[in-house]
Design a protein around this motif. Sequence first.
Motif, mmCIF file in Angstrom:
data_model
loop_
_atom_site.group_PDB
_atom_site.id
_atom_site.type_symbol
_atom_site.label_atom_id
_atom_site.label_comp_id
_atom_site.label_asym_id
_atom_site.label_seq_id
_atom_site.Cartn_x
_atom_site.Cartn_y
_atom_site.Cartn_z
ATOM 1 N N GLY A 189 38.972 39.229 50.274
ATOM 2 C CA GLY A 189 40.082 38.833 49.415
ATOM 3 C C GLY A 189 39.845 39.303 47.999
ATOM 4 O O GLY A 189 38.726 39.633 47.617
ATOM 5 N N CYS A 190 40.929 39.360 47.205
ATOM 6 C CA CYS A 190 40.834 39.802 45.812
ATOM 7 C C CYS A 190 41.603 38.826 44.930
ATOM 8 O O CYS A 190 42.596 38.202 45.361
ATOM 9 C CB CYS A 190 41.423 41.202 45.647
ATOM 10 S SG CYS A 190 40.533 42.490 46.549
ATOM 11 N N VAL A 191 41.156 38.672 43.671
ATOM 12 C CA VAL A 191 41.795 37.802 42.690
ATOM 13 C C VAL A 191 42.023 38.614 41.417
ATOM 14 O O VAL A 191 41.094 39.245 40.899
ATOM 15 C CB VAL A 191 40.946 36.558 42.388
ATOM 16 C CG1 VAL A 191 41.607 35.704 41.317
ATOM 17 C CG2 VAL A 191 40.713 35.741 43.657
ATOM 18 N N ALA A 192 43.235 38.619 40.921
ATOM 19 C CA ALA A 192 43.602 39.361 39.707
ATOM 20 C C ALA A 192 43.372 38.519 38.464
ATOM 21 O O ALA A 192 43.480 37.289 38.490
ATOM 22 C CB ALA A 192 45.061 39.782 39.781
ATOM 23 N N SER A 193 43.022 39.191 37.364
ATOM 24 C CA SER A 193 42.850 38.518 36.073
ATOM 25 C C SER A 193 43.169 39.519 34.971
ATOM 26 O O SER A 193 43.376 40.703 35.213
ATOM 27 C CB SER A 193 41.418 37.977 35.929
ATOM 28 O OG SER A 193 40.468 39.035 35.997
ATOM 29 N N GLY A 194 43.200 39.070 33.737
ATOM 30 C CA GLY A 194 43.556 39.927 32.612
ATOM 31 C C GLY A 194 45.065 39.919 32.434
ATOM 32 O O GLY A 194 45.675 38.848 32.265
ATOM 33 N N GLY A 195 45.692 41.116 32.492
ATOM 34 C CA GLY A 195 47.133 41.211 32.307
ATOM 35 C C GLY A 195 47.938 40.800 33.522
ATOM 36 O O GLY A 195 49.175 40.859 33.503
ATOM 37 N N TRP A 196 47.282 40.408 34.608
ATOM 38 C CA TRP A 196 47.956 39.854 35.796
ATOM 39 C C TRP A 196 47.055 38.768 36.360
ATOM 40 O O TRP A 196 45.919 38.581 35.918
ATOM 41 C CB TRP A 196 48.271 40.956 36.809
ATOM 42 C CG TRP A 196 47.052 41.729 37.325
ATOM 43 C CD1 TRP A 196 45.824 41.799 36.755
ATOM 44 C CD2 TRP A 196 47.009 42.522 38.499
ATOM 45 N NE1 TRP A 196 44.995 42.595 37.477
ATOM 46 C CE2 TRP A 196 45.700 43.068 38.577
ATOM 47 C CE3 TRP A 196 47.920 42.868 39.490
ATOM 48 C CZ2 TRP A 196 45.291 43.912 39.603
ATOM 49 C CZ3 TRP A 196 47.514 43.710 40.510
ATOM 50 C CH2 TRP A 196 46.206 44.223 40.568
ATOM 51 N N SER A 197 47.499 38.027 37.363
ATOM 52 C CA SER A 197 46.706 36.921 37.882
ATOM 53 C C SER A 197 47.138 36.610 39.314
ATOM 54 O O SER A 197 48.165 37.088 39.802
ATOM 55 C CB SER A 197 46.872 35.670 37.002
ATOM 56 O OG SER A 197 48.228 35.240 37.010
ATOM 57 N N GLY A 198 46.322 35.799 39.971
ATOM 58 C CA GLY A 198 46.631 35.363 41.323
ATOM 59 C C GLY A 198 45.871 36.141 42.382
ATOM 60 O O GLY A 198 45.159 37.106 42.103
ATOM 61 N N ASN A 201 45.930 41.183 48.081
ATOM 62 C CA ASN A 201 45.351 41.796 49.271
ATOM 63 C C ASN A 201 44.180 42.681 48.867
ATOM 64 O O ASN A 201 44.032 43.066 47.712
ATOM 65 C CB ASN A 201 46.398 42.622 50.019
ATOM 66 C CG ASN A 201 47.503 41.757 50.618
ATOM 67 O OD1 ASN A 201 47.261 40.610 50.995
ATOM 68 N ND2 ASN A 201 48.711 42.306 50.691
ATOM 69 N N THR A 202 43.374 43.048 49.858
ATOM 70 C CA THR A 202 42.209 43.881 49.563
ATOM 71 C C THR A 202 42.607 45.330 49.273
ATOM 72 O O THR A 202 41.817 46.085 48.700
ATOM 73 C CB THR A 202 41.212 43.848 50.734
ATOM 74 O OG1 THR A 202 41.881 44.237 51.939
ATOM 75 C CG2 THR A 202 40.648 42.437 50.919
ATOM 76 N N VAL A 203 43.805 45.722 49.651
ATOM 77 C CA VAL A 203 44.334 47.060 49.354
ATOM 78 C C VAL A 203 45.808 46.888 48.995
ATOM 79 O O VAL A 203 46.525 46.097 49.623
ATOM 80 C CB VAL A 203 44.202 48.008 50.567
ATOM 81 C CG1 VAL A 203 44.825 49.369 50.232
ATOM 82 C CG2 VAL A 203 42.737 48.187 50.962
ATOM 83 N N GLY A 204 46.272 47.612 47.946
ATOM 84 C CA GLY A 204 47.685 47.501 47.627
ATOM 85 C C GLY A 204 48.103 48.259 46.387
ATOM 86 O O GLY A 204 47.279 48.884 45.709
#
Length: 218
Positions: A189-198, A201-204
């Motif tokens: 799994g992956c988690v976004a941070s910085g200018g995006w969040s949440g 998917n592992t690829v996208g």
Amino acid sequence: MSIHRRCFVRIAATLLWSTGDATDCTASGDWSGDRATTGAESTGPLTADRSYTLTCSGAGGSASASTFVTVQPAVQPTLSFEVVPGSVVAGSAATLNRTSSNATSCMASGAWNGSKALSGTQGTGAIASTSTYTLVCQGQNASSVKQSVTVTVVPPPPPPPAVTLSVSPQMIDSGQAATLSWSSSNATGCVASGGWSGNRNTVGTETTGPLTSNAATP
């Protein structure tokens, strides 16, 4: 008349006797019965001190002689045997460490074999599957000590996750959008941070939407 003893490694003794001018002999103490005027006899295995008397008679009278056997307690051998580490990945090696005392010899079996020094260190070499190493050290009076150690083969640890993230185009005019693209390996799994969040998917791929200022996307 004389009576002697001969000891064998604190397990048994041999009684030896001889007489002069005697016609018969009788044993007493820790043995009994009639005996020849000259002979030898084993006491059998002994676990405690014993006393032996022999009385022999002849035309001139009788005479007695006594002797005793002292049983010394057996000194038990000791053994310290370990393997480091106790678990390895297939193809790796471990180290066997041993130290013994009051022993006269040590013999290996199981995943190794042959005579071993009373104390020392030895590598196992590459281990393909879970293996048990046994060592038996012999002491006095047939006493012995036995120990076994086991090296467990475990699966290799999973590789660490890796991720790549790119944006296109990297420079835009205010109000325009860019596209984020990412891929990962060995990740669940992956988690976004910085200018995006949440969560992601592992690829996208994903658009940023219109941007009016710089946005960091680490």
